[in-house]
Design an enzyme around this catalytic site. Structure first.
Site, PDB file in Angstrom:
ATOM      1  N   ASP A 147       0.863  -1.177   0.000  1.00 19.77           N
ATOM      2  CA  ASP A 147       0.000   0.000   0.000  1.00 19.77           C
ATOM      3  C   ASP A 147       0.905   1.234   0.000  1.00 19.77           C
ATOM      4  O   ASP A 147       1.952   1.224  -0.651  1.00 19.77           O
ATOM      5  CB  ASP A 147      -0.929  -0.034   1.216  1.00 19.77           C
ATOM      6  CG  ASP A 147      -2.261   0.651   0.955  1.00 19.77           C
ATOM      7  OD1 ASP A 147      -2.275   1.899   0.890  1.00 19.77           O
ATOM      8  OD2 ASP A 147      -3.283  -0.040   0.822  1.00 19.77           O
ATOM      9  N   HIS A 156      -3.514   6.026   3.696  1.00 18.90           N
ATOM     10  CA  HIS A 156      -4.282   4.825   3.355  1.00 18.90           C
ATOM     11  C   HIS A 156      -3.610   3.550   3.853  1.00 18.90           C
ATOM     12  O   HIS A 156      -4.257   2.674   4.433  1.00 18.90           O
ATOM     13  CB  HIS A 156      -4.466   4.771   1.842  1.00 18.90           C
ATOM     14  CG  HIS A 156      -5.443   3.734   1.383  1.00 18.90           C
ATOM     15  ND1 HIS A 156      -5.073   2.455   1.039  1.00 18.90           N
ATOM     16  CD2 HIS A 156      -6.789   3.787   1.218  1.00 18.90           C
ATOM     17  CE1 HIS A 156      -6.131   1.766   0.676  1.00 18.90           C
ATOM     18  NE2 HIS A 156      -7.194   2.542   0.769  1.00 18.90           N
ATOM     19  N   SER A 209     -11.532  -1.216   0.140  1.00 17.85           N
ATOM     20  CA  SER A 209     -10.200  -1.234   0.748  1.00 17.85           C
ATOM     21  C   SER A 209     -10.220  -1.902   2.117  1.00 17.85           C
ATOM     22  O   SER A 209      -9.499  -2.863   2.376  1.00 17.85           O
ATOM     23  CB  SER A 209      -9.666   0.200   0.895  1.00 17.85           C
ATOM     24  OG  SER A 209      -9.312   0.760  -0.330  1.00 17.85           O
TER      25      SER A 209
END
Length: 510
Positions: free
Chosen positions: A232, A283, A455
């Protein structure tokens, strides 16, 4: 919503917002990288708008797009408009990787470089940009349409991708108001008291864990002994509970966290300066929290597998793989995790609307090493999430996951994708309130946050898989995956949009 895997998709294309640092997005600037005298008749070079119109029509007609079905002119134009970069996947069908050097492959690569150098009137050294040491692909810089035509007529080429073109994605619907946030946010949230509850030793359990009986599963497994790799945007250096200093906080103990970086943060494709492991988006930190946040004593959210080991790779700047360095970074992260015997599971809450050759090769490579790979089915605006499951979740080697609401009717979340490739669903949004999603750690110490979309659904599923593998450490990937399927609501009748449905984590670990 704050954290989404593909923040805005218009007819399957990404609208990528530009910044001052993205000055190479200007087509005139990018084309100056090439000697314009090397180009063929300028009338044959399609404009960015013309390329996008063709792609948009393909999506409208077929619901998908693949560079391998594009015309020579379209492929060449996209490569030139993307700085001349072209990724060549070579070898026979299924030959995505090799062990060590091979005279056969060396000869093949040399012949391909000779084709380009002769057609472009440049040396092979000038043509070659990057040569992967494990996967059967290389990056080159081309200028001529004749190179594309000759390469396409050559045997033992698996794909040709214009790997720099993505800087120029434009919205198909010109009336659309929103722009892509690319999934990044550093904001913290004050959690609604109804969205979490306290368990010993003073950790918060996100409301949606109860939809999957995760706390009950902890009576049998907490993820100990299993290592999960997350590709990520990295880990925040300011969130101690996901770093060495706090990963063993509270009831979490005896585990490790490792941080690496394979992403190059540069506007120029020729840069080779790695950016490091630290999250500059938010994120990646949120996803790692959903999987592995410690069962802490500080009234903050706990992760699904709070005793698993964590290996984080910063392979991308954000959730959309729309940059040459992001694609290369994710590919390299996959290779690194594939070659670790301790890593059982790989979680990827990132993606792109269509296939990326070097990432596809890396997914296949990791799969060949026995990894269980979870990937996000896709997230966009509620007006554009008609597009199906995105890449790499669309691959057979990946397990696609999406998010649904808590109304009990299998309604996808406001921004989630669905489709035949979906294997599992996770309840992660309150029905009618897209601001109340899963509770996770925030970017900074002491911060809590909400995170939604496919996600967090993907990260949650990876955590449940870690619970199963911890409970049954001798099992194979197939056995773990089959147990997840058998423990889901809709098994044995797979739904055409939501797969096997919601996983019962407690049933899965029994």
């Amino acid at each position: 919503m704050k954290k989404i895997i593909i923040s805005v998709i218009y007819c399957g294309l990404l609208f990528v917002s530009c910044s001052q640092e993205d000055f190479e997005n200007d087509p005139q600037t990018s084309n100056e990288i090439l000697d314009q005298s090397d180009l063929l008749n300028a009338q044959e070079l399609l404009s960015i708008q013309e390329i996008n119109d063709i792609i948009a029509n393909e999506f409208k007609q077929n619901g998908s797009f693949d560079w391998q079905g594009a015309s020579d002119q379209l492929l060449w134009s996209a490569a030139v408009q993307g700085g001349g970069l072209l990724t060549i996947g070579y070898g026979g069908e299924g030959e995505f990787a090799r062990e060590g050097r091979s005279a056969e492959y060396d000869d093949l690569k040399a012949s391909l470089l000779n084709i380009i150098s002769s057609q472009d009137n440049r040396t092979a050294t000038d043509v070659l940009v990057y040569e992967d040491e494990v996967l059967n692909y290389m990056d080159v810089q081309i200028t001529s349409l004749s190179s594309i035509k000759t390469l396409r007529a050559t045997d033992n080429i698996r794909y040709l991708d214009p790997s720099g073109y993505s800087f120029y994605q434009q919205p198909i619907d010109q009336t659309a108001q929103s722009r892509s946030s690319k999934g990044c946010s550093f904001d913290a949230s004050v959690l609604n008291s109804a969205d979490s509850r306290v368990i010993s030793p003073n950790a918060l359990v996100s409301w949606n864990f109860d939809e999957h009986n995760i706390e009950q599963a902890w009576s049998l497994s907490t993820g100990a002994g299993v290592t999960v790799g997350v590709i990520d945007t990295g880990l925040s250096p300011d969130q101690s509970k996901l770093n060495t200093s706090g990963i063993n906080d509270g009831d979490s103990n005896g585990r490790s966290v490792e941080k690496y970086g394979t992403y190059i943060d540069s506007a120029w494709w020729w840069s080779n300066n790695l950016d490091g492991p630290n999250d500059r988006c938010g994120h990646g930190t949120n996803m790692a929290s959903a999987i592995a946040a410690p069962r802490n004593d500080d009234f903050q959210p706990v992760g699904v597998a709070y005793n698993c080991n964590l290996v984080s790779y910063r392979g991308t700047a954000d959730v959309v793989l729309d940059d040459y360095h992001e694609r290369k970074g994710v590919s390299n992260a996959l290779k690194a995790l594939a070659n670790r015997s301790d890593v059982k599971i790989i979680s990827m809450s990132i993606g792109y609307p269509w296939s990326i050759g070097n990432v596809k090769d890396a997914v296949k490579y990791a799969y060949s090493k026995g990894k269980l790979i979870f990937a996000a089915g896709g997230t966009s605006t509620s007006a554009t999430n008609w597009y199906g499951v995105i890449f790499p979740a669309s691959m057979d080697e990946a397990v696609a996951v999406t998010g649904i609401t808590d109304n009990g009717q299998y309604d996808r979340c406001d921004v989630c994708h669905s489709g035949s490739k979906i294997e599992f669903t996770i309840v992660m949004q309150r029905d009618g309130d897209d601001n109340r999603t899963g509770a996770v750690l925030g970017y900074n110490d002491g911060d809590n946050d909400y995170v939604g979309g496919s996600s967090v659904a993907t990260a949650t599923t990876a955590g449940i898989a870690a619970l199963v593998w911890s409970r049954y450490p001798g099992w194979s990937r197939s056995q773990v995956l089959n147990r997840l399927r058998q423990s889901s609501d809709l098994y044995p009748n797979k739904d055409g949009s939501y797969g096997w449905g919601n996983i019962d984590a407690f049933q899965a670990v029994q």
